[in-house]
Design an enzyme around this catalytic site. Structure first.
Site, short mmCIF file in Angstrom:
data_model
loop_
_atom_site.label_atom_id
_atom_site.label_comp_id
_atom_site.label_asym_id
_atom_site.label_seq_id
_atom_site.Cartn_x
_atom_site.Cartn_y
_atom_site.Cartn_z
N GLU A 10 -7.14 59.21 14.12
CA GLU A 10 -6.08 58.07 14.79
C GLU A 10 -4.86 58.52 15.01
OE1 GLU A 10 -3.15 54.85 13.87
OE2 GLU A 10 -3.65 56.72 12.64
N HIS A 313 -8.46 54.51 11.97
CA HIS A 313 -7.76 54.71 10.94
C HIS A 313 -8.62 54.85 9.57
CE1 HIS A 313 -4.11 53.38 9.07
NE2 HIS A 313 -3.31 53.54 9.90
#
Length: 345
Positions: A10, A313
């Site tokens: 991410e 994430h």
């Protein structure tokens, strides 16, 4: 020294925050390079630097590279010290992300700690205060980590000025992992609109749209009174309580986006969540990974949770956690999401 590339996965500030938190928890130093290298504004922004400075003060760390726009950081923690602390981002940058950084480490301290944090309380790309209060903190308490959270003042982009307080009691070696694979019985959901210093019609239109889309009655639609000197800002929240957990979904108003569009965004999130029977939504799955891994590390064995989705994430967070703790994340697809097992290794 654990070497971490801050541009992988991410590639955002979560790599920094998780590294800081687990470095303080474990005493392991780390070197982070290429911090946020793929972002439009790479390196440490003010909210990231506040996290570094807060971690430095709490743990008496030796730090190199703690400066705005720095793309490398060396962090060597000392012992985490319980106490009373105050940190202010100084902008609308999220103060909940500062709390996220310090929370795990202060659980390992030898006494209670009180935090006073200033900045944004309801920001896109960060957990809003009400998500932490209603979704995250109750799960921490089930692990054995007691905390009290208080919202003193709302803070939105671009003005900031929000304030939260947290009292974190030590858990040390008392964390107990548990499985979280279903939500349990449904409770009655409700919607809230925060729109300080904006026309009252904005909140009314957002709530009406949510009510019409979800079939909710007037008792489930709540316009929160604004307090003096808050805002301007707009956050539309939907809270879904279940037997085993609570989910909070948020959409934010901004210039050029109608009240109806804001409402439809939070409705979209709710419908996606309801389409799955998995326990955790995508954001709660991301947040839950670190404290659950700490508990598994303490007790051994394994714990499992299900989630509706795994974001980049979350998977990046899993990878960073595995660098600091002797645990392994195993992900298995299911028809309506994923099953994740955290096991000691």
């Amino acid at each position: 020294m654990i070497e971490i590339d801050g541009s992988v996965g991410e590639g955002g500030g979560q790599i920094l925050r998780t590294s800081l938190a687990l470095s303080m928890c474990t005493g392991q130093p780390f070197a982070l390079r290429r911090i946020r290298a793929g972002r439009a504004k790479p390196g440490l922004m003010r909210q990231h630097l506040t996290c570094v400075n807060a971690a430095t003060e709490v743990s008496g760390a030796e730090v190199h590279g703690a400066a705005l726009n720095s793309q490398s950081l060396h962090f060597t923690p000392g012992a985490v010290r319980a106490g009373d602390y105050a940190f202010n981002v100084g902008t609308a940058g999220s103060c909940t992300l500062v709390l996220q950084t310090l929370w795990p480490a202060l659980l390992m301290a030898d006494g209670p700690s009180r935090l006073k944090l200033g900045g944004g309380t309801h920001n896109p790309m960060a957990p809003p205060f009400h998500f932490l209060e209603r979704s995250y903190a109750p799960l921490l308490r089930k692990l054995g980590a007691e905390v009290e959270l208080r919202l003193r003042r709302l803070g939105f982009y671009p003005a900031g000025g929000g304030e939260i307080e947290a009292t974190i009691l030590p858990a040390q070696d008392r964390l107990e992992p548990f499985d979280l694979t279903d939500r349990g019985a449904d409770g009655e959901g409700y919607a809230e609109c925060f729109a300080p210093a904006l026309a009252r019609s904005i909140a009314r239109r957002e709530l009406q749209q949510v009510g019409a889309s979800l079939g909710w009655n007037a008792d489930q639609l709540r316009q929160t009174p604004a307090r003096q000197n808050e805002g301007p800002g707009n956050a539309m929240l939907v809270t879904l309580p279940y037997e085993h957990l609570t989910e909070v979904f948020t959409a934010f108003g901004e210039k050029g986006v109608s009240a109806e569009q804001v409402a439809q965004e939070v409705v979209r999130q709710v419908r996606e969540h309801r389409a799955s029977a998995a326990a955790l939504g995508p954001h709660l799955a991301d947040q839950w990974a670190l404290p659950l891994a700490l508990a598994v590390h303490q007790r051994g064995g394994a714990a499992t949770f299900t989630c509706t989705a795994l974001t980049p994430h979350a998977t990046t967070n899993f990878d960073v956690i595995e660098r600091f703790l002797p645990v392994r994340f195993t992900k298995t697809s299911r028809a309506d999401g994923f099953t994740v097992m955290v096991s000691a290794r």
